[in-house]
Design an enzyme around this catalytic site. Structure first.
Site, PDB file in Angstrom:
ATOM      1  N   GLY A  70       0.835  -1.195   0.000  1.00  0.00           N
ATOM      2  CA  GLY A  70       0.000   0.000   0.000  1.00  0.00           C
ATOM      3  C   GLY A  70       0.870   1.245   0.000  1.00  0.00           C
ATOM      4  O   GLY A  70       1.932   1.265  -0.599  1.00  0.00           O
ATOM      5  N   LEU A  71       0.379   2.269   0.685  1.00  0.00           N
ATOM      6  CA  LEU A  71       1.101   3.543   0.781  1.00  0.00           C
ATOM      7  C   LEU A  71       1.385   4.126  -0.588  1.00  0.00           C
ATOM      8  O   LEU A  71       2.441   4.675  -0.830  1.00  0.00           O
ATOM      9  CB  LEU A  71       2.429   3.383   1.542  1.00  0.00           C
ATOM     10  CG  LEU A  71       2.341   3.081   3.030  1.00  0.00           C
ATOM     11  CD1 LEU A  71       3.733   2.959   3.613  1.00  0.00           C
ATOM     12  CD2 LEU A  71       1.555   4.151   3.759  1.00  0.00           C
ATOM     13  N   CYS A  72       0.467   3.939  -1.513  1.00  0.00           N
ATOM     14  CA  CYS A  72       0.697   4.551  -2.815  1.00  0.00           C
ATOM     15  C   CYS A  72      -0.569   5.255  -3.293  1.00  0.00           C
ATOM     16  O   CYS A  72      -0.947   5.189  -4.450  1.00  0.00           O
ATOM     17  CB  CYS A  72       1.204   3.544  -3.834  1.00  0.00           C
ATOM     18  SG  CYS A  72       0.266   2.047  -3.904  1.00  0.00           S
ATOM     19  N   GLY A  73      -1.228   5.923  -2.374  1.00  0.00           N
ATOM     20  CA  GLY A  73      -2.350   6.774  -2.738  1.00  0.00           C
ATOM     21  C   GLY A  73      -3.490   6.016  -3.383  1.00  0.00           C
ATOM     22  O   GLY A  73      -3.801   4.891  -2.998  1.00  0.00           O
ATOM     23  N   LEU A 105      -3.727   4.668  -6.308  1.00  0.00           N
ATOM     24  CA  LEU A 105      -3.348   3.861  -7.468  1.00  0.00           C
ATOM     25  C   LEU A 105      -4.183   2.592  -7.582  1.00  0.00           C
ATOM     26  O   LEU A 105      -4.825   2.337  -8.602  1.00  0.00           O
ATOM     27  CB  LEU A 105      -1.860   3.521  -7.383  1.00  0.00           C
ATOM     28  CG  LEU A 105      -1.299   2.625  -8.467  1.00  0.00           C
ATOM     29  CD1 LEU A 105      -1.382   3.323  -9.807  1.00  0.00           C
ATOM     30  CD2 LEU A 105       0.134   2.255  -8.174  1.00  0.00           C
TER      31      LEU A 105
END
Lengths: 85, 292
Positions: free
Chosen positions: B89-92, B94
């Site tokens: 995760g941690l990719c907005g 996407l």
């Protein structure tokens, strides 16, 4: 008097240079490609591609796995899935 | 009003969060450069292969005995959507964008009366797709154990897809993955992969000479089609890698900035209450001194 030779894998463009002759291990026998070869397409099983930089020089061998060779107006292109070394 | 101690604790916790997001942002920026380079390095192979495919396909297309991967099964009832997501995760937004595109396509196909199944690559798409289509997932591929999904993974995915196709599990497969445009923009892209779409126009060899084939054209094509599929999947894996890092960089940049704002606000609040406390103390002392 040179053959444009390109060896390409999915990961990168391994070679792109002018050489004298390349011997490719085609699925129906080895074939050598010199400049001005007729348009030609062949599958390439696992084997070694031999590159002769100049006439009479010792060949440089590159092991390729699963490939495809195409000779066209702009030289020889070998598409290989894997290249060793 | 929160006590001074509480405020201090909150400021500290936001500060450490900011440190994490900042580190993640910098890591993503460094990885992005690598992923972009890898995507660029793969381009020559893909474009050459596409050229060869185009010239071969145009020759064989008319034949009745063209390979099934090119000609299809003859019907278009069962669709397979190959959805490529990230593992982390941690990719907005996407992953949610990809999943939304996939679900929209699936609903559109269902509305036309087609049946839809999913093949998932990457961890993050599983939960939301399972929620929307509980029984439609017929396969998934785990990329979480390899550091950089590469050609070998693409080969395995392609082999599995071809097996399913040969086994008659679906008629048409679409691939859904993000195209990396910039660190800010990654557009979900939908592409048909099986049967291999016939290239729009064949590149005419201007030499005019007849090309010799060894072995025959069809044999070459049968060998080339799976390879073409692999290349497509490999390209998608590279795109997702670059997109993940790009999206992560942007998301973490935002998070770092938000944390900075929050720290500023909390610090002002902290200083105000500190001053208020001092003032109250002073008033108490003065009042005490006057009373004497």
């Amino acid at each position: 008097m040179a053959l444009h030779f390109e060896l390409v894998t999915p990961a990168k463009l391994v070679r792109s240079e002018d050489v004298h002759m390349v011997v490719v291990p085609g699925s129906e026998g080895e074939f050598g490609v010199l400049e001005g070869h007729a348009p030609f397409m062949s599958t390439v099983p696992d084997g070694a591609v031999q590159i002769y930089k100049t006439e009479g020089s010792a060949p440089e061998e590159i092991q390729v796995r699963g490939g495809f060779a195409e000779v066209g107006a702009n030289g020889l292109t070998v598409l290989a899935e894997h290249v060793e070394g | 009003m929160a006590s001074l101690k509480e405020l201090k604790g909150r400021i500290n916790s936001v500060k450490s969060t900011q440190k994490i997001t900042k580190a993640k942002q910098m890591v993503a920026a460094a990885k992005l450069r690598k992923a972009q380079a890898a995507a660029e390095a793969a381009r020559p192979y893909a474009s050459r292969l596409a050229d060869v495919m185009a010239s071969l396909a145009s020759k064989v297309a008319g034949n009745d005995n063209a390979p099934r991967l090119l000609a299809g099964t003859g019907c278009s009832e069962r669709y397979l959507l190959v959805v490529i997501n990230t593992d982390k995760g941690l990719c907005g937004g996407l992953n949610s964008n990809i999943v939304r595109a996939a679900l929209a396509k699936a609903r559109a196909l269902q509305a036309e009366g087609k049946s839809v199944q999913f093949y998932l690559v990457g961890k993050k798409g599983r939960a939301p797709i399972r929620r929307a289509f509980p029984d439609a997932i017929i396969g998934q591929f785990d990329t979480s154990e390899v550091r950089n999904p590469g050609y070998e993974e693409a080969e395995k995915i392609a082999a599995e897809l071809v097996d399913m196709f040969e086994g008659g599990k679906f008629d048409i497969a679409h691939l859904i993955y993000p195209t990396f445009k910039s660190a800010l923009v990654q557009d979900p892209t939908l592409q048909q992969i099986i049967p291999v779409p016939a290239p729009a126009e064949a590149v005419e060899d201007n030499s005019g000479a007849v090309v010799e084939y060894e072995p025959g054209e069809e044999e070459i094509l049968t060998e080339l089609l799976p390879r073409y599929l692999k290349t497509q999947l490999f390209g998608a894996l590279l795109e997702i890698a670059a997109s993940e890092q790009g999206a992560s960089m942007t998301a973490m940049d935002n998070a770092t900035r938000n944390a900075g704002d929050l720290i500023q606000k909390l610090t002002i609040q902290y200083n105000r209450s500190r001053q208020a406390a001092i003032t109250t103390e002073l008033i108490e002392i003065i009042a005490g001194a006057e009373a004497l």
